[in-house]
Design a protein around this motif. Structure first.
Motif, PDB file in Angstrom:
ATOM      1  N   VAL A   1       0.858  -1.183   0.000  1.00 47.20           N
ATOM      2  CA  VAL A   1       0.000   0.000   0.000  1.00 47.20           C
ATOM      3  C   VAL A   1       0.896   1.234   0.000  1.00 47.20           C
ATOM      4  N   THR A   2       0.595   2.189  -0.882  1.00 50.02           N
ATOM      5  CA  THR A   2       1.336   3.450  -0.871  1.00 50.02           C
ATOM      6  C   THR A   2       0.468   4.533  -0.230  1.00 50.02           C
ATOM      7  N   THR A   3       1.107   5.417   0.494  1.00 47.06           N
ATOM      8  CA  THR A   3       0.343   6.463   1.183  1.00 47.06           C
ATOM      9  C   THR A   3      -0.153   7.543   0.230  1.00 47.06           C
ATOM     10  N   ASP A   4       0.248   7.483  -1.048  1.00 46.95           N
ATOM     11  CA  ASP A   4      -0.314   8.421  -2.029  1.00 46.95           C
ATOM     12  C   ASP A   4      -1.841   8.344  -2.039  1.00 46.95           C
ATOM     13  N   GLY A   5      -2.365   7.142  -1.832  1.00 49.45           N
ATOM     14  CA  GLY A   5      -3.813   6.963  -1.821  1.00 49.45           C
ATOM     15  C   GLY A   5      -4.503   7.683  -0.682  1.00 49.45           C
ATOM     16  N   PHE A   6      -3.733   8.081   0.323  1.00 47.83           N
ATOM     17  CA  PHE A   6      -4.306   8.768   1.473  1.00 47.83           C
ATOM     18  C   PHE A   6      -4.068  10.282   1.429  1.00 47.83           C
ATOM     19  N   LEU A   7      -3.607  10.762   0.274  1.00 44.94           N
ATOM     20  CA  LEU A   7      -3.577  12.209   0.062  1.00 44.94           C
ATOM     21  C   LEU A   7      -5.013  12.721  -0.024  1.00 44.94           C
ATOM     22  N   TYR A   8      -5.225  13.934   0.395  1.00 47.80           N
ATOM     23  CA  TYR A   8      -6.542  14.533   0.193  1.00 47.80           C
ATOM     24  C   TYR A   8      -6.760  14.731  -1.308  1.00 47.80           C
TER      25      TYR A   8
ATOM     26  N   LEU B   1      -7.352  20.006  -1.359  1.00 46.50           N
ATOM     27  CA  LEU B   1      -6.067  20.709  -1.298  1.00 46.50           C
ATOM     28  C   LEU B   1      -6.205  22.131  -1.827  1.00 46.50           C
ATOM     29  N   GLU B   2      -6.989  22.284  -2.892  1.00 47.45           N
ATOM     30  CA  GLU B   2      -7.201  23.616  -3.456  1.00 47.45           C
ATOM     31  C   GLU B   2      -8.016  24.493  -2.508  1.00 47.45           C
ATOM     32  N   GLU B   3      -9.055  23.903  -1.896  1.00 46.40           N
ATOM     33  CA  GLU B   3      -9.866  24.659  -0.933  1.00 46.40           C
ATOM     34  C   GLU B   3      -9.015  25.163   0.230  1.00 46.40           C
ATOM     35  N   ARG B   4      -8.041  24.363   0.636  1.00 44.32           N
ATOM     36  CA  ARG B   4      -7.203  24.720   1.787  1.00 44.32           C
ATOM     37  C   ARG B   4      -5.977  25.530   1.382  1.00 44.32           C
ATOM     38  N   GLY B   5      -5.800  25.735   0.084  1.00 50.76           N
ATOM     39  CA  GLY B   5      -4.673  26.526  -0.387  1.00 50.76           C
ATOM     40  C   GLY B   5      -3.326  25.837  -0.249  1.00 50.76           C
ATOM     41  N   ILE B   6      -3.312  24.510  -0.285  1.00 52.57           N
ATOM     42  CA  ILE B   6      -2.054  23.777  -0.093  1.00 52.57           C
ATOM     43  C   ILE B   6      -1.761  22.839  -1.271  1.00 52.57           C
ATOM     44  N   MET B   7      -2.279  23.190  -2.444  1.00 53.36           N
ATOM     45  CA  MET B   7      -2.052  22.336  -3.611  1.00 53.36           C
ATOM     46  C   MET B   7      -0.558  22.198  -3.908  1.00 53.36           C
ATOM     47  N   ARG B   8       0.202  23.253  -3.695  1.00 53.26           N
ATOM     48  CA  ARG B   8       1.643  23.198  -3.954  1.00 53.26           C
ATOM     49  C   ARG B   8       2.416  22.599  -2.783  1.00 53.26           C
ATOM     50  N   ARG B   9       1.690  22.100  -1.803  1.00 55.97           N
ATOM     51  CA  ARG B   9       2.330  21.406  -0.684  1.00 55.97           C
ATOM     52  C   ARG B   9       1.902  19.930  -0.661  1.00 55.97           C
ATOM     53  N   LYS B  10       1.498  19.438  -1.830  1.00 59.25           N
ATOM     54  CA  LYS B  10       1.155  18.018  -1.923  1.00 59.25           C
ATOM     55  C   LYS B  10       2.400  17.195  -1.605  1.00 59.25           C
ATOM     56  N   GLY B  11       2.246  16.237  -0.704  1.00 65.76           N
ATOM     57  CA  GLY B  11       3.384  15.446  -0.238  1.00 65.76           C
ATOM     58  C   GLY B  11       3.879  15.891   1.122  1.00 65.76           C
ATOM     59  N   PHE B  12       3.545  17.120   1.538  1.00 70.18           N
ATOM     60  CA  PHE B  12       3.863  17.575   2.890  1.00 70.18           C
ATOM     61  C   PHE B  12       2.884  16.913   3.867  1.00 70.18           C
TER      62      PHE B  12
ATOM     63  N   GLU C   1       0.683  17.846   5.963  1.00 66.88           N
ATOM     64  CA  GLU C   1      -0.671  18.372   6.047  1.00 66.88           C
ATOM     65  C   GLU C   1      -1.531  18.013   4.845  1.00 66.88           C
ATOM     66  N   SER C   2      -0.925  17.476   3.770  1.00 69.12           N
ATOM     67  CA  SER C   2      -1.690  17.122   2.573  1.00 69.12           C
ATOM     68  C   SER C   2      -2.286  15.717   2.646  1.00 69.12           C
ATOM     69  N   TYR C   3      -1.995  14.995   3.718  1.00 70.00           N
ATOM     70  CA  TYR C   3      -2.496  13.625   3.873  1.00 70.00           C
ATOM     71  C   TYR C   3      -3.674  13.561   4.835  1.00 70.00           C
ATOM     72  N   ASP C   4      -4.596  12.646   4.542  1.00 67.74           N
ATOM     73  CA  ASP C   4      -5.684  12.345   5.466  1.00 67.74           C
ATOM     74  C   ASP C   4      -5.146  11.327   6.472  1.00 67.74           C
ATOM     75  N   THR C   5      -4.358  11.831   7.403  1.00 68.75           N
ATOM     76  CA  THR C   5      -3.653  10.957   8.343  1.00 68.75           C
ATOM     77  C   THR C   5      -4.620  10.169   9.217  1.00 68.75           C
ATOM     78  N   LYS C   6      -5.738  10.763   9.578  1.00 69.45           N
ATOM     79  CA  LYS C   6      -6.715  10.039  10.393  1.00 69.45           C
ATOM     80  C   LYS C   6      -7.238   8.815   9.653  1.00 69.45           C
ATOM     81  N   ARG C   7      -7.478   8.963   8.371  1.00 64.99           N
ATOM     82  CA  ARG C   7      -7.965   7.830   7.580  1.00 64.99           C
ATOM     83  C   ARG C   7      -6.896   6.745   7.474  1.00 64.99           C
TER      84      ARG C   7
ATOM     85  N   LEU D   1       6.333   8.981   1.720  1.00 62.13           N
ATOM     86  CA  LEU D   1       7.314   9.996   2.074  1.00 62.13           C
ATOM     87  C   LEU D   1       7.480  10.179   3.579  1.00 62.13           C
ATOM     88  N   ASN D   2       6.351  10.293   4.270  1.00 66.16           N
ATOM     89  CA  ASN D   2       6.376  10.725   5.668  1.00 66.16           C
ATOM     90  C   ASN D   2       5.980   9.645   6.666  1.00 66.16           C
TER      91      ASN D   2
END
Length: 320
Positions: A126-133, A138-149, A151-157, A203-204
């Motif tokens: 399993v890759t954690t890419d699937g758990f990215l928002y 990401l666009e709603e939160r203004g963090i599209m350019r922080r994909k992979g950081f 905060e861009s992951y649905d860590t709770k899920r 990554l993280n």
């Protein structure tokens, strides 16, 4: 008389092996992969040879097989002690490292090798890419350019998924990610059904407590669920070059597909592609590496150190 200063290396929690010494630990483990298998497992612009698998990954698969077997025996002892038929749970291996360092190739090779050991033939990845928002969030939160950081992951899920895995629950679904569309696939899922071994690559995944975090409530981390963890390491200059080279390969291939998120880059020249890739690397991936990924390196049980040609030159294994 003052004592001589003691080198910090004496206190390292790791045993260090140069490649030739590590390769000897393969013992008599047979190589079960062919050259065709290696070609299928190799990532874009990632170098991988039969010698590399034989010298580096076969000894590692032998070690992991021993660890998995010991865990299975411990599980059996617990069943005897409690007099119950407790559900077997997967042995979880985490693999971390930078973008473009080759951790996905490492994960696929280990999956292929571990699935050939008789006591744990069912291995899932399993890759954690699937758990990215999804991109819309990401666009709603203004963090599209922080994909992979982080905060861009649905860590709770992701944590809920790992809790269910370690609880022995069957038929678990996890989301899938498309590198072509650069987004979560809405209509496709991966099913994980109580494998013997589960590899989690991302990554993280080794991240721990954040420095300066004021919240004193108990925290749960993805790495808390790992039985063993691996960090794929290389010099920043090498990873940057690999990233730029991979970008240019994709610019001439996948980016040209109509559904590609990065289709706008397909018309760039080689020089223009290198300039764009270098900018993305510096602004996003290097920043993420330095701030969030590299600091987790020494939380790993094992570190694979790569050279400029992608080959592993040394291995650090945490002492028991």
């Amino acid at each position: 008389m003052a004592g001589k200063p003691i080198s910090n290396e004496i206190f390292t929690p790791y045993m260090a092996f140069m490649r030739e010494d590590w390769a000897k630990l393969r013992d008599q483990t047979p190589l079960s992969l062919t050259a065709d298998d290696i070609c299928k497992l190799r990532g874009v612009n990632d170098e991988l040879s039969l010698d590399e698998v034989q010298d580096v990954y076969l000894p590692l698969s032998r070690l992991l097989n021993m660890y998995v077997k010991a865990t299975q025996e411990l599980h059996g002892a617990a069943q005897t002690f409690f007099g119950s038929e407790a559900q077997k749970v997967p042995y979880i291996i985490g693999i971390a490292g930078s973008v473009a360092v080759g951790k996905s190739t490492t994960a696929r090779v280990l999956k292929a090798l571990l699935s050939r050991w008789p006591n744990h033939p069912k291995v899932d990845l399993v890759t954690t890419d699937g758990f990215l928002y999804p991109n819309r969030i990401l666009e709603e939160r203004g963090i599209m350019r922080r994909k992979g950081f982080p905060e861009s992951y649905d860590t709770k899920r992701l944590l809920r998924f790992l809790i269910d895995v370690k609880s022995g629950k069957p038929q678990l679904e996890c989301p899938l990610y498309s590198h072509l569309t650069y987004d979560i696939l809405q209509d496709e899922k991966q099913v994980v059904d109580r494998p013997d071994v589960l590899i989690v690559e991302g990554l993280n995944v080794l991240q721990g407590p954040r420095v300066g975090k004021s919240d004193s409530a108990p925290q749960l981390f993805v790495s808390d669920f790992f039985d063993f963890s691996i960090y794929v390491d290389a010099g920043e200059q090498h990873i940057e070059r690999w990233y730029i080279e991979r970008f240019n390969v994709l610019r001439e291939t996948a980016f040209r597909q109509p559904s590609s998120y990065f289709k706008r880059y397909s018309g760039l020249t080689k020089e223009e592609g290198e300039a764009v890739a270098a900018s993305i690397w510096k602004e996003i991936n290097l920043a993420n590496l330095r701030a969030n990924i590299l600091p987790t390196k020494y939380r790993a049980h094992l570190i694979l150190k790569k050279q400029a040609d992608h080959s592993v030159e040394s291995v650090l294994l945490r002492k028991l």
